[in-house]
Design an enzyme around this catalytic site. Structure first.
Site, mmCIF file in Angstrom:
data_model
loop_
_atom_site.group_PDB
_atom_site.id
_atom_site.type_symbol
_atom_site.label_atom_id
_atom_site.label_comp_id
_atom_site.label_asym_id
_atom_site.label_seq_id
_atom_site.Cartn_x
_atom_site.Cartn_y
_atom_site.Cartn_z
ATOM 1 N N GLU A 18 0.839 -1.215 0.000
ATOM 2 C CA GLU A 18 0.000 0.000 0.000
ATOM 3 C C GLU A 18 0.869 1.259 0.000
ATOM 4 O OE1 GLU A 18 -3.306 -0.107 2.779
ATOM 5 O OE2 GLU A 18 -4.155 -1.837 1.727
ATOM 6 N N GLU A 35 -5.114 -8.718 -0.277
ATOM 7 C CA GLU A 35 -5.936 -8.323 0.875
ATOM 8 C C GLU A 35 -7.373 -8.191 0.401
ATOM 9 O OE1 GLU A 35 -4.633 -5.194 3.527
ATOM 10 O OE2 GLU A 35 -2.520 -5.707 3.171
HETATM 11 O O1 AHR Z 1 -5.501 -5.711 6.912
HETATM 12 C C1 AHR Z 1 -5.441 -4.526 7.635
HETATM 13 C C2 AHR Z 1 -4.742 -3.400 6.875
HETATM 14 O O2 AHR Z 1 -5.494 -3.071 5.751
HETATM 15 C C3 AHR Z 1 -3.385 -3.711 6.313
HETATM 16 O O3 AHR Z 1 -2.373 -3.543 7.244
HETATM 17 C C4 AHR Z 1 -3.253 -2.713 5.214
HETATM 18 O O4 AHR Z 1 -2.409 -3.168 4.162
HETATM 19 C C5 AHR Z 1 -4.671 -2.465 4.768
HETATM 20 O O5 AHR Z 1 -4.960 -1.128 4.697
#
Ligand code: AHR
Length: 501
Positions: free
Chosen positions: A181, A304
């Site tokens: 990210e 994610e």
């Molecule tokens: O999964 C929680 C958070 O969500 C992670 O650390 C991040 O990559 C995303 O914003």
């Protein structure tokens, strides 16, 4: 279904494809971050814990994850990754740095779970590691040395340090993320800036000895198509995978996401509608990737995904602890079906996160452990891992709520190496069952059996006093004759049917 409504029958055709695609087992990947009680308490309790453990890893969770056939596990973050300095987590415990986990709750991080502990855990649960490197606040040298430490066989400063710390032989490491990210918590960069940084860092992520690294670049947040365009144009030739992050919020509002339990029907519908948006994003990101990579060499790595609710009342807001209901089972089933359908481009996916955080497989409380509805879906669906996708043709009935509608049926199918065919089917409707008539005449199968996960309460869930409220049951009423399979899916259900010769 209400008494006055006639049963609808949806026709589905299943047949082999003339261009076979394999559903990579890595679509069933997981994510474990130093966040809340995922690592500490969830995975690691230490050798002097009263909780039964093997080398410090709690036994109940370890066994549950082995059963799940976890193909790949991502670590150490998330946002944590771009603040993680791996050398803090090696060597004798008493010498490891004690620090504050500034991203997640401001709690102490004692670094007792580091590189060795993670890679050993991967061995114990028989999974492949996926490590996220620190591009946001770490140096190129630090990233280069980490890969050297883990993978170089023979003599070198980092290989020798690894040996001093008790690991003679290098580990096999395939998946390595070059930042996380970086448009947000990983440094707030512009796409062009990150593309340049990615290429600098990735240059020094080397293949040592016989180890071959699959480099994953930080990809877009949800529908940021410009990020994908810039990354593919500027750095597509330097990567093997490009990540995609998308979370499903019932309200779409980060200020009031919605509760994990006790939600109104409207939020059931909205959650499923929002999770279905994954398909549009996969299609549009894929179209951009196809321009630069028509051979689909670069994987879209959805590393994610999952639901994100308001935290459980009374829990630390920085720990992202939430319950997991029948609604999460539907979210899991829908997304896995989408990943199967787009398996030619989606080479890996990692649901967030494996234990005690967001859409978890497992929740723990002291020595107690429960399996969530999401765990059960992953367990039912694991039969698709590395199987050949069988395309489906159907026109789903509409599931209408107010003036909005989504498809009522989510489905996919595959044939495994032994010739068994599996169908995974989700009925999204909160109160109407769904009757299916499947044309399977070209599959040469004659026996069918199935499992279903459902409940009359939309927020049904398992808790520490009632751990088996939701678990798979026999799917009754499967009729298979003359190349047609008939079955009725209960309202709000996820099912898997196995067909054999
Ligand atoms: O999964 C929680 C958070 O969500 C992670 O650390 C991040 O990559 C995303 O914003």
């Amino acid at each position: 279904m209400t008494a006055s409504q006639p049963a609808k029958t949806t026709l589905v055709t299943v047949r082999p494809s003339d261009r076979p695609v394999t559903i990579s087992k890595h679509i069933y990947g997981h994510f474990s971050e130093h966040l809340g009680r995922c690592i500490y308490e969830g995975i690691w309790v230490g050798t002097d814990s009263p909780i039964p453990n093997t080398e410090g890893y709690r036994n109940d969770v370890l066994e549950a994850l082995k059963e799940l056939k976890v193909p790949v596990l991502r670590w150490p973050g998330g946002c944590f990754a771009d603040e993680y300095h791996w050398m803090d987590g090696i060597g004798p415990y008493e010498k490891r740095a004690r620090m504050v986990n500034s991203h997640w709750g401001g709690v102490e991080e004692n670094n007792h779970f580091g590189t060795h502990e993670f890679l050993r855990y991967c061995e114990l649960i028989e999974t492949e590691p996926y490590i996220s490197g620190n591009l946001g606040s770490g140096t190129i040298q630090e990233m280069q040395q980490w890969v050297e430490y883990m993978t170089l066989d023979g003599e070198s400063p980092m290989a020798n340090l690894r040996k001093e710390n008790g690991q003679e032989k290098p580990w096999k490491l395939t998946y390595f993320g070059v930042g996380n990210e970086n448009w947000g918590c990983g440094g707030n960069m512009r796409a062009q800036y990150y593309a340049d940084e990615y290429k600098r860092y990735a240059t020094y992520v080397r293949n040592y000895s016989s180890n071959q690294i699959y480099k994953i670049a930080c990809g877009p947040s949800a529908d940021d198509y410009n990020w994908t365009e810039v990354l593919m144009r500027e750095a597509g030739n330097h990567m093997h995978g490009l990540s995609l992050h998308y979370y499903t919020l019932p309200t779409g509002d980060w200020g009031r996401k919605g509760a994990a339990t006790g939600f109104p029907v409207e939020e059931w519908f909205e959650t499923l509608r929002r999770t279905l948006y994954m398909e549009e994003m996969i299609v549009k990101h894929t179209a951009i990737m196809d321009k630069y990579d028509p051979g689909k060499r670069v994987g879209l790595i959805v590393d994610e995904w999952g639901t994100w609710y308001d935290v459980e009342p009374g829990s630390n807001p920085g720990f992202l602890y939430q319950q997991n209901t029948l609604r999460d089972a539907l979210v899991a089933g829908i997304n896995l079906n989408l990943f199967h359908q787009h398996a030619d481009r989606v080479h890996m996916a990692n649901i967030a996160q494996v234990i005690n955080v967001l859409q978890a497989m497992i929740l723990t409380e002291g020595e107690k452990m429960i399996l969530t509805p999401t765990y059960h879906v992953f367990n039912m669906f694991k039969v698709h891992q590395d199987a050949e996708l069988l395309p489906l043709e159907f026109e789903s009935p509409k599931y209408t709520f107010g003036a909005v509608h989504v498809p009522q049926l989510s489905a996919s199918a595959s044939r495994d190496k032994e010739g068994k065919v599996h169908l995974s089917l989700c009925n999204l409707h909160h109160e109407e069952e769904l009757t299916l008539s499947l044309d399977i005449s070209s599959l040469n199968v004659s026996i069918g059996s199935g499992q279903v996960l459902t409940h009359e309460k939309l927020d049904a869930h398992n808790d520490f006093s009632s751990p088996d409220v939701l678990k798979p049951a026999l799917l009754e009423g499967i009729v298979l004759e003359e190349g047609t399979l008939r079955v009725t899916l209960p309202a709000a259900s996820v099912a898997v049917i196995e067909l054999t010769a």
